[in-house]
Design an enzyme around this catalytic site. Structure first.
Site, PDB file in Angstrom:
ATOM      1  N   HIS B  94      33.000  18.144 -86.345  1.00  9.67           N
ATOM      2  CA  HIS B  94      33.613  16.866 -86.054  1.00  9.67           C
ATOM      3  C   HIS B  94      35.102  17.322 -86.044  1.00  9.67           C
ATOM      4  O   HIS B  94      35.651  17.785 -87.170  1.00  9.67           O
ATOM      5  CB  HIS B  94      33.299  15.870 -87.027  1.00  9.67           C
ATOM      6  CG  HIS B  94      34.189  14.709 -87.087  1.00  9.67           C
ATOM      7  ND1 HIS B  94      34.463  13.953 -85.850  1.00  9.67           N
ATOM      8  CD2 HIS B  94      34.842  13.949 -88.130  1.00  9.67           C
ATOM      9  CE1 HIS B  94      35.181  12.884 -86.320  1.00  9.67           C
ATOM     10  NE2 HIS B  94      35.306  12.814 -87.435  1.00  9.67           N
ATOM     11  N   HIS B  96      39.086  15.809 -84.951  1.00 13.88           N
ATOM     12  CA  HIS B  96      40.167  14.727 -84.235  1.00 13.88           C
ATOM     13  C   HIS B  96      41.452  15.441 -83.342  1.00 13.88           C
ATOM     14  O   HIS B  96      42.263  15.224 -83.329  1.00 13.88           O
ATOM     15  CB  HIS B  96      41.081  13.893 -85.248  1.00 13.88           C
ATOM     16  CG  HIS B  96      40.153  13.020 -86.290  1.00 13.88           C
ATOM     17  ND1 HIS B  96      40.778  11.882 -86.698  1.00 13.88           N
ATOM     18  CD2 HIS B  96      39.053  13.247 -86.682  1.00 13.88           C
ATOM     19  CE1 HIS B  96      39.727  11.118 -87.245  1.00 13.88           C
ATOM     20  NE2 HIS B  96      38.694  11.937 -87.235  1.00 13.88           N
ATOM     21  N   ASP B 119      29.588  24.149 -66.782  1.00 14.23           N
ATOM     22  CA  ASP B 119      29.056  25.325 -67.667  1.00 14.23           C
ATOM     23  C   ASP B 119      28.478  24.867 -68.890  1.00 14.23           C
ATOM     24  O   ASP B 119      27.783  25.604 -69.504  1.00 14.23           O
ATOM     25  CB  ASP B 119      30.088  26.267 -67.831  1.00 14.23           C
ATOM     26  CG  ASP B 119      30.439  26.993 -66.503  1.00 14.23           C
ATOM     27  OD1 ASP B 119      29.654  27.178 -65.692  1.00 14.23           O
ATOM     28  OD2 ASP B 119      31.788  27.519 -66.349  1.00 14.23           O
ATOM     29  N   HIS B 168      37.721   6.822 -82.322  1.00  6.63           N
ATOM     30  CA  HIS B 168      37.425   8.077 -83.680  1.00  6.63           C
ATOM     31  C   HIS B 168      38.211   9.333 -83.090  1.00  6.63           C
ATOM     32  O   HIS B 168      38.986   9.814 -83.346  1.00  6.63           O
ATOM     33  CB  HIS B 168      36.287   7.733 -84.206  1.00  6.63           C
ATOM     34  CG  HIS B 168      36.288   8.446 -85.496  1.00  6.63           C
ATOM     35  ND1 HIS B 168      35.148   7.914 -86.256  1.00  6.63           N
ATOM     36  CD2 HIS B 168      36.572   9.561 -86.120  1.00  6.63           C
ATOM     37  CE1 HIS B 168      35.108   8.605 -87.556  1.00  6.63           C
ATOM     38  NE2 HIS B 168      36.159   9.424 -87.127  1.00  6.63           N
ATOM     39  N   TYR B 226      23.944  34.342 -66.582  1.00  2.00           N
ATOM     40  CA  TYR B 226      25.636  34.410 -67.297  1.00  2.00           C
ATOM     41  C   TYR B 226      25.559  35.189 -68.587  1.00  2.00           C
ATOM     42  O   TYR B 226      24.446  34.837 -69.494  1.00  2.00           O
ATOM     43  CB  TYR B 226      26.297  33.133 -67.424  1.00  2.00           C
ATOM     44  CG  TYR B 226      27.625  33.428 -68.074  1.00  2.00           C
ATOM     45  CD1 TYR B 226      28.677  33.580 -67.383  1.00  2.00           C
ATOM     46  CD2 TYR B 226      27.930  33.313 -69.547  1.00  2.00           C
ATOM     47  CE1 TYR B 226      30.124  33.632 -67.916  1.00  2.00           C
ATOM     48  CE2 TYR B 226      29.048  33.497 -70.023  1.00  2.00           C
ATOM     49  CZ  TYR B 226      30.205  33.579 -69.296  1.00  2.00           C
ATOM     50  OH  TYR B 226      31.272  33.646 -69.825  1.00  2.00           O
TER      51      TYR B 226
END
Lengths: 230, 230, 230, 230
Positions: B94, B96, B119, B168, B226
């Site tokens: 998580h 910001h 991709d 958020h 790839y």
């Protein structure tokens, strides 16, 4: 005297530079010893590289130099007004960081567009009104401090730990010099994210009061549950 | 216990900082031991500088602390919802980060404007709906996790390895904590490039489904070619 | 000869790179010895990494190489025009720094949107007029210098220590090569902040003459009180 | 075999990372030995940190691996098309750098807004047309190379040392792998400055042909006078 506070204020000033908030000698941070009523502040126009605690200047709350070989920051009176007005703050910082200054130059407060903002400000980052010509030509730096106090008005400065001075830059404050600098870092990041947000969604509005208070109060105040209990 | 996982989760958290995705103590990453049903996560509000594997906190899938002297990240319940819902993910992150958060604050999903995006995501980077006031005032962090799951809906979370939580920031996931962090890096870069793209061509549309799937499937799935075969 | 000046000019050039103002070999700085009427300047197209004082080239005010194994910067004639026109400058710098160049490419002067700007320029950062085709095809680098002088016009070059050359980049000057480079850093930061400001407030106007002069004169001139008295 | 070329190609790839043009494992650079008709290229999906010359892969101009334990970059066929078509290029680079990719995603060529651009490209940085669905689903990477060749068309690839592949990213080339990477750095900087320029002056046009050719030809061709004669 106040050796420990000088060390802390010097470190806080250096953090301004390390965080990328200053160009050349711009910016300054200070801290106060409330018992003695003395403020430690960065000298004026001195390079950050090689800055030492001994170079910090001690002034009283009227702005008289109490100790130090160098002139204190020319912004010292603005710091002093805040210390005199708000007895529970322990540090002040001032920067011309890029995005905060752009909002200040735009004469706009920063709307609370998200929880990053609400984690630190319980509403918009305020902006002062431009100074009247007489204030500019009078005791300019004292007037700048007074304009900050007027703009915070009846709000709690611990819930609004910074402000944009119109056409100028950012001032932030906190329990200590280093907390004031942390708030400078936060204001710059809030300002950057808000600028990009408006580019992506020109008509976006602020978040709800519920979400804003949820985030502010989980970090601050008696029911805070972010971070570690001490 | 879980010493190896603590090392990996600590390293993944430090990578968040090294990649420039975090300011101060913001952001967190976690990893899960599926056999034991235990999650290792960053403690709340702790500085990245000097962070150690021993500081990582172990919680069970109900959020009870199983081991650790510090409080777990306040966002822990959001991570737990994702682990409970999606059994094949091994890590969650998580942030910001600047551009991802700006899109989140704009309450917009990120359209698939190019092959860099394709991709890694087989369609737009989704955005949640803003939470209702009751959800904000209730079990807020659990509700945030549920909003993520609702927004991913019937899509495969391995084809959509991240999301924007409205107002958020970003959550990402992957086979491990470090893969989740890699996806945080990718979401930030996709978000930055998409913002610049819209500035240059306000009416641009997403790429074709053919081009999107060509790129996604040359990196993922049974016919991927790839990278190196193992 | 002029070993000390070569050291200073080399250091000033390296500062251009350290400050993030140059890409590859772009940019150059010079300094003058007024007694001897000789200018020290960076060689053309040489890498910053490993640059030494010995590589600096000495030219006279007509552009003849007096000492040095390398060709002087191809922009040397532009520097020379400024030294010949303004007898109290000691250094010149030229960059293609990102934001300053963008304003130059936009053929716009930078309005004075705030006190950061006013601390260093007593009005807008001027922009030259694009050169006429004959000037481009003639003595191009000499003509570039003349366009700068025309655009500064009757203003004091110490109150306007830099300019944007339309469709090209920035030139700055000062009492020494290092001061010229400091002004390059300042122009880039002013340019960046002004660009963001216009994004946030498209109709914003410049600050008042009172505020502009207050800031300019607290840093410059006989009544300056910023910095340390010497 | 080709140890020297492998060293150079490895160094060129690492320069992509040092210049801030790549995220994670994105991007690749190659070089050719024209005598042997062999190309050295970065392996697919390998981390830049710790990359060694020994990891570079040698392929022939049909794409067959001649030496190397790892799979070559999945973009290898695009490189090969350029080497086959343009016999005087010695290196190719491919990036998803932020601003170049944003222009590619906007499906726009970059107008020549200033002399920085004209120093390196004798006109706009071209953009390919988006591939047709059959080309995407066919020999995609070969088709990408062909789209580049079509977009450069009758122009001299030494006067247009790079291109934007629509909805994808940038390809650049030059006399060697390192020169190709230098051109990647240049394209990114041109792209960034042009984006800011349009923000400041939405209706700005390109510079005159005279100014463009003046700058291009002072750096390139028989009458060049920038840099050092060899």
């Amino acid at each position: 005297m106040l050796e420990e506070l000088k060390e802390e204020v010097c470190a806080a000033n250096l953090l301004l530079q390390q965080a990328g908030l200053v160009v050349l000698t711009w910016g300054n941070a200070s801290g106060i010893d409330r018992e003695q009523g003395l403020v430690v502040i960065k000298p004026s126009g001195v390079a950050y590289d090689g800055m030492t605690a001994e170079q910090m200047v001690i002034v009283d709350l009227e702005g008289n130099v109490v100790e130090g070989d160098l002139q204190p920051s020319s912004d010292t009176p603005s710091h002093l007004v805040l210390y005199r007005e708000w007895e529970d703050i322990g540090g002040v910082a001032h920067t011309h960081s890029t995005y905060a200054t752009a909002w200040a130059q735009a004469c706009r407060s920063i709307p609370c567009y998200g929880t990053t903002h609400a984690d630190h400000f319980r509403g918009p980052v305020p902006v002062t009104r431009p100074l009247e010509p007489e204030a500019v030509q009078g005791s300019y730096e004292w007037e700048t401090g007074r304009a900050i106090v007027r703009a915070v008005a009846n709000n709690n400065p611990r819930e609004f730990p910074g402000i944009l001075v119109a056409q100028h830059g950012a001032f932030t404050w906190g329990g200590s010099a280093s907390e004031a600098v942390r708030n400078s870092i936060i204001v710059e990041q809030i300002a950057r994210m808000a600028a990009v947000t408006e580019g992506l969604a020109p008509t976006v509005g602020p978040i709800s009061d519920e979400l804003r208070d949820k985030h502010f109060l989980r970090k601050h105040g008696p029911k805070a549950y972010y971070g570690q209990t001490e």
